[in-house]
Design an enzyme around this catalytic site. Structure first.
Site, PDB file in Angstrom:
ATOM      1  N   CYS A 144       0.853  -1.183   0.000  1.00  0.00           N
ATOM      2  CA  CYS A 144       0.000   0.000   0.000  1.00  0.00           C
ATOM      3  C   CYS A 144       0.889   1.234   0.000  1.00  0.00           C
ATOM      4  O   CYS A 144       2.086   1.145   0.229  1.00  0.00           O
ATOM      5  CB  CYS A 144      -0.910   0.013   1.229  1.00  0.00           C
ATOM      6  SG  CYS A 144      -1.883  -1.482   1.452  1.00  0.00           S
ATOM      7  N   ARG A 183       1.290   1.564  -6.021  1.00  0.00           N
ATOM      8  CA  ARG A 183       1.481   0.674  -4.879  1.00  0.00           C
ATOM      9  C   ARG A 183       0.178   0.043  -4.402  1.00  0.00           C
ATOM     10  O   ARG A 183       0.197  -0.913  -3.611  1.00  0.00           O
ATOM     11  CB  ARG A 183       2.117   1.440  -3.712  1.00  0.00           C
ATOM     12  CG  ARG A 183       3.512   1.920  -3.972  1.00  0.00           C
ATOM     13  CD  ARG A 183       4.097   2.537  -2.716  1.00  0.00           C
ATOM     14  NE  ARG A 183       4.163   1.554  -1.646  1.00  0.00           N
ATOM     15  CZ  ARG A 183       5.176   0.725  -1.442  1.00  0.00           C
ATOM     16  NH1 ARG A 183       6.214   0.748  -2.264  1.00  0.00           N
ATOM     17  NH2 ARG A 183       5.161  -0.127  -0.455  1.00  0.00           N
ATOM     18  N   TRP A 227      -3.921  -1.671  -1.233  1.00  0.00           N
ATOM     19  CA  TRP A 227      -3.944  -2.935  -1.964  1.00  0.00           C
ATOM     20  C   TRP A 227      -4.319  -3.981  -0.932  1.00  0.00           C
ATOM     21  O   TRP A 227      -3.538  -4.293  -0.040  1.00  0.00           O
ATOM     22  CB  TRP A 227      -2.577  -3.216  -2.581  1.00  0.00           C
ATOM     23  CG  TRP A 227      -2.535  -4.376  -3.520  1.00  0.00           C
ATOM     24  CD1 TRP A 227      -2.825  -4.360  -4.859  1.00  0.00           C
ATOM     25  CD2 TRP A 227      -2.175  -5.726  -3.214  1.00  0.00           C
ATOM     26  NE1 TRP A 227      -2.657  -5.609  -5.389  1.00  0.00           N
ATOM     27  CE2 TRP A 227      -2.266  -6.470  -4.401  1.00  0.00           C
ATOM     28  CE3 TRP A 227      -1.789  -6.381  -2.050  1.00  0.00           C
ATOM     29  CZ2 TRP A 227      -1.979  -7.836  -4.466  1.00  0.00           C
ATOM     30  CZ3 TRP A 227      -1.506  -7.730  -2.100  1.00  0.00           C
ATOM     31  CH2 TRP A 227      -1.607  -8.446  -3.311  1.00  0.00           C
ATOM     32  N   ASN A 264       0.827   0.053   5.937  1.00  0.00           N
ATOM     33  CA  ASN A 264       1.272  -0.832   4.866  1.00  0.00           C
ATOM     34  C   ASN A 264       1.912  -2.041   5.528  1.00  0.00           C
ATOM     35  O   ASN A 264       2.818  -1.896   6.336  1.00  0.00           O
ATOM     36  CB  ASN A 264       2.287  -0.115   3.969  1.00  0.00           C
ATOM     37  CG  ASN A 264       2.909  -1.046   2.940  1.00  0.00           C
ATOM     38  OD1 ASN A 264       2.324  -2.050   2.564  1.00  0.00           O
ATOM     39  ND2 ASN A 264       4.113  -0.709   2.496  1.00  0.00           N
ATOM     40  N   GLY A 265       1.436  -3.247   5.200  1.00  0.00           N
ATOM     41  CA  GLY A 265       2.005  -4.448   5.776  1.00  0.00           C
ATOM     42  C   GLY A 265       0.926  -5.396   6.268  1.00  0.00           C
ATOM     43  O   GLY A 265      -0.250  -5.281   5.901  1.00  0.00           O
ATOM     44  N   GLU A 283      10.668 -13.994 -19.035  1.00  0.00           N
ATOM     45  CA  GLU A 283      10.288 -12.610 -18.778  1.00  0.00           C
ATOM     46  C   GLU A 283       9.275 -12.104 -19.803  1.00  0.00           C
ATOM     47  O   GLU A 283       8.349 -11.361 -19.462  1.00  0.00           O
ATOM     48  CB  GLU A 283      11.538 -11.716 -18.762  1.00  0.00           C
ATOM     49  CG  GLU A 283      11.264 -10.234 -18.560  1.00  0.00           C
ATOM     50  CD  GLU A 283      10.611  -9.893 -17.236  1.00  0.00           C
ATOM     51  OE1 GLU A 283      10.166  -8.729 -17.098  1.00  0.00           O
ATOM     52  OE2 GLU A 283      10.522 -10.762 -16.344  1.00  0.00           O
ATOM     53  N   LYS A 321       5.576 -10.659 -18.738  1.00  0.00           N
ATOM     54  CA  LYS A 321       5.059  -9.342 -19.106  1.00  0.00           C
ATOM     55  C   LYS A 321       3.660  -9.458 -19.704  1.00  0.00           C
ATOM     56  O   LYS A 321       2.773  -8.663 -19.397  1.00  0.00           O
ATOM     57  CB  LYS A 321       6.002  -8.657 -20.115  1.00  0.00           C
ATOM     58  CG  LYS A 321       7.290  -8.147 -19.529  1.00  0.00           C
ATOM     59  CD  LYS A 321       7.150  -6.864 -18.751  1.00  0.00           C
ATOM     60  CE  LYS A 321       7.115  -6.974 -17.285  1.00  0.00           C
ATOM     61  NZ  LYS A 321       7.996  -7.785 -16.521  1.00  0.00           N
ATOM     62  N   GLU A 377       1.118 -10.351 -16.919  1.00  0.00           N
ATOM     63  CA  GLU A 377       0.922  -9.278 -15.944  1.00  0.00           C
ATOM     64  C   GLU A 377      -0.075  -8.227 -16.411  1.00  0.00           C
ATOM     65  O   GLU A 377      -0.905  -7.763 -15.620  1.00  0.00           O
ATOM     66  CB  GLU A 377       2.252  -8.573 -15.668  1.00  0.00           C
ATOM     67  CG  GLU A 377       3.191  -9.300 -14.750  1.00  0.00           C
ATOM     68  CD  GLU A 377       4.476  -8.528 -14.537  1.00  0.00           C
ATOM     69  OE1 GLU A 377       4.875  -8.369 -13.391  1.00  0.00           O
ATOM     70  OE2 GLU A 377       5.081  -8.086 -15.543  1.00  0.00           O
ATOM     71  N   HIS A 395       8.657 -32.373 -24.820  1.00  0.00           N
ATOM     72  CA  HIS A 395       8.487 -33.226 -23.646  1.00  0.00           C
ATOM     73  C   HIS A 395       7.166 -32.940 -22.934  1.00  0.00           C
ATOM     74  O   HIS A 395       7.041 -33.195 -21.734  1.00  0.00           O
ATOM     75  CB  HIS A 395       9.663 -33.052 -22.687  1.00  0.00           C
ATOM     76  CG  HIS A 395      10.952 -33.562 -23.229  1.00  0.00           C
ATOM     77  ND1 HIS A 395      11.338 -34.883 -23.132  1.00  0.00           N
ATOM     78  CD2 HIS A 395      11.934 -32.928 -23.925  1.00  0.00           C
ATOM     79  CE1 HIS A 395      12.504 -35.041 -23.725  1.00  0.00           C
ATOM     80  NE2 HIS A 395      12.892 -33.866 -24.215  1.00  0.00           N
ATOM     81  N   LYS A 447       3.495  -2.796  -7.108  1.00  0.00           N
ATOM     82  CA  LYS A 447       4.854  -2.600  -7.605  1.00  0.00           C
ATOM     83  C   LYS A 447       5.879  -3.345  -6.769  1.00  0.00           C
ATOM     84  O   LYS A 447       6.752  -4.025  -7.288  1.00  0.00           O
ATOM     85  CB  LYS A 447       5.186  -1.098  -7.623  1.00  0.00           C
ATOM     86  CG  LYS A 447       6.585  -0.775  -8.137  1.00  0.00           C
ATOM     87  CD  LYS A 447       6.751  -1.183  -9.572  1.00  0.00           C
ATOM     88  CE  LYS A 447       8.105  -0.842 -10.127  1.00  0.00           C
ATOM     89  NZ  LYS A 447       8.311  -1.424 -11.459  1.00  0.00           N
TER      90      LYS A 447
END
Length: 601
Positions: A2, A27, A73, A99-100, A476, A480, A483, A499, A596
């Site tokens: 947050c 955030r 968040w 935040n946490g 990566e 992307k 996300e 395989h 983030k």
């Protein structure tokens, strides 16, 4: 996960808080709230995004010259008006933003309810306000009550706290979640991240775990939460400008940051020419090498494995930081080097891995973007990526700068150990200096990539394949896409295709083949042909025009050494993910369910 902002001074606090929260919206963005004070506390909050709520709640009209704000968040309690921060105690005189995660909040809440406290929300945060209220009954000062209450908490927390009865001060606390003070002239700020107050000051003080700050408009004091003793703190000057943290005419921060990569990579190179050689000398003796990271940084770690093995003949174990401290407690020791890669320097899992490594006597090197972050303070050695602020949630320029400094380190290590022909190392260094130019050239493909995105907008599944160091690029590139476009994507070694995953390839399924010239190029062409036999839609990236004959779409890449290719080859994949996201109506700067910096485990 947050965002927190605080202000005390002569200006109207509300406007500064709202603008600061807009810069912190990456955030967390499921709810917003602020509290200001003018004789009493004024609180407005709600579920939704800042731009919507600013007008709906008339946030900018709130009175007072001090206040705290929050963008959320959700971790405990669904996103709604009641669960939005700030939270207050029963009297309405104590307001808290957080935040946490408070791990023992249920236990504390039960105790407080038995003492007559009434809770309004489902959050863990509200417990903090009631704990302080309870402690205040037996304390002569608010600061004493604050310490007494917070020492009962278990978990991670960055806190902003206001008390209606203390009109000259704000309180800020850090424990395993980021918080930084901004030092102005006759005014003070605090925030989860520097860009929140960057228009007003570039002078900052980083709080460490277990510290709290008492802040007035003219002064600040930092103390140890456990003992209450004052601590001396250094004031840092940050050389980021506000312009660096704003969009500069781009529709989204992510696109701006993709286009900033030539400059960012150049800064990473020239900002580390001396540092890299010194670090290489320090780490050359270690035979046990571990790389720990999460998300995009983990993919940079996978590339690092190939770099260190190929150039320095060093076997490297790459592990997700979330698993490292549970699986390697009895393996890492004083003969180990642990390289931690973290953009923010505040990723909870990576910090936990660093702490374990330090406990076991290992040497810790951190690759970090944010100056003064917790990872930098815990580590023995630090290399900064010099990427500048990255606002978009999906990492772009921070990834390419991580790859850049890791490549430089591998080259320097090879030189120290004399493991590779000197002429080859000189050639690699020369090509490395050309990377900004190569990235600029690849950015020229944007219109072609946008057209490709328009053609592929309805596809449900993508596969990204590569071999050797290009596996990192495949992983990566797939991340992307997942996300920000919300399309299923899988990155894998091309050798693994037959395989199992080949069973999922059918007509029209896009397969992105990362195929620079190198020792496995011919094998990659064979893997592409396996896809073609199943009528997959092949998009290939490479410098060999033979690829055009076996691909639906061919992106001709600059001819560079295979070990440098990840820094350039990821750029068109970032652009593909970005344009698919936008075409599908998504906001690439604020992907759903993501934040983030993951500062909780």
């Amino acid at each position: 996960m947050c965002g927190i902002i605080g202000y005390i001074g002569e200006r109207e606090a509300a406007e500064i808080l709202v603008e600061g929260l807009k810069r912190l919206e990456y955030r967390g963005y499921d709810s917003v709230g602020i509290v200001t004070e003018k004789g009493e506390l004024f609180i407005k909050k709600g579920a939704g995004k800042i731009d919507e709520l600013k007008e709906k709640l008339k946030l900018h009209e709130m009175p007072g010259n001090r206040g705290i704000g929050h963008t959320r968040w959700a971790t405990h309690g669904i996103p709604n008006d009641i669960n939005a921060h700030p939270h207050t105690d029963c009297t309405g005189k104590i307001a808290v933003v957080h935040n946490g995660i408070i791990e023992n909040y249920l236990e504390l809440r039960s105790e407080l309810e038995k003492k007559g406290h009434t809770f309004k929300s489902d959050t863990d945060t509200e417990v903090i306000a009631h704990l302080i209220e309870e402690a205040l009954k037996d304390s002569s000062t608010f600061e004493g009550a604050l310490r007494k209450a917070l020492l009962k908490l278990r978990g991670s927390f960055a806190l902003g706290i206001m008390y209606a009865g203390d009109k000259e001060r704000l309180y800020f606390v850090r424990n395993e979640s980021p918080l930084v003070l901004g030092i102005g002239n006759g005014e003070m700020f605090a925030a989860s991240d520097i860009p929140a107050f960057l228009p007003y000051t570039n002078k900052v003080v980083f709080l460490d775990d277990g510290e709290y700050a008492v802040v007035s408009k003219d002064a600040f004091t930092v103390k140890d939460l456990g003992t209450g003793k004052e601590k001396k703190k250094e004031i840092h000057e940050i050389n980021w400008t506000l312009e660096m943290a704003e969009k500069q005419g781009y529709p989204h921060f992510m696109l701006k940051e993709i286009h900033e990569q030539p400059k960012a990579v150049k800064e990473a190179i020239y900002g580390n020419l001396e540092t890299i050689d010194k670090v290489a000398e320090e780490i050359a003796k270690y035979e046990k090498m571990f790389v720990v990271a999460m998300g995009t940084s983990y993919h940079a770690g996978i590339a690092a494995k190939y770099l260190f093995q190929r150039l320095a003949n060093k076997p490297v174990l790459v592990e997700e930081a979330s698993e490292f401290r549970y699986e390697f407690e009895n393996i890492v020791d004083e003969n180990s080097l642990v390289i931690a890669i973290t953009q923010s320097g505040e990723t909870a899992d990576t910090l936990a891995a660093i702490r374990l490594a330090k406990k076991k006597g290992a040497k810790v090197l951190s690759i970090v973007n944010v100056v003064g972050s917790m990872a930098t303070r815990l580590s023995d050695l630090v290399i900064y990526t010099h990427a500048g602020p990255e606002i978009g949630v999906a990492a772009t320029k921070t990834y390419t700068t991580q790859l850049t400094v890791l490549t430089m380190l591998a080259i320097a290590l090879a030189k120290v150990l004399n493991t590779v022909d000197e002429d080859y190392l000189k050639k690699l260094k020369a090509e490395l200096l050309k990377l900004p130019r190569y990235i600029e050239a690849v950015l020229g493909y944007e219109n072609k990539i946008k057209s490709l995105a328009e053609e592929l907008i309805d596809r449900r599944d993508f596969f990204y394949i590569g071999r050797g160091i290009s596996v990192a690029t495949a992983l990566e590139g797939a991340l992307k896409l997942k996300e920000i476009s919300y399309i299923h994507a899988e990155g894998l070694s091309a050798g693994e295709l037959k395989h199992g995953p080949l069973a999922l390839i059918e007509e029209g399924v896009p397969v992105v083949a990362i195929s620079p010239s190198g020792k496995t190029f011919d094998k990659m062409v064979s893997n592409i042909q396996e896809v073609n036999a199943r009528k997959g839609f092949v998009i290939s990236l490479g410098d060999n025009e033979e690829l055009e004959k076996v691909s639906k779409v061919f992106l001709k890449m600059p001819k560079i050494d295979e070990l440098l290719s990840p820094i350039v080859y990821i750029v068109p994949l970032q652009l593909l993910a970005y344009h698919l996201a936008v075409l599908r109506g998504n906001d690439p700067d604020k992907p759903r369910n993501l934040a983030k910096s993951v500062t909780v485990e």
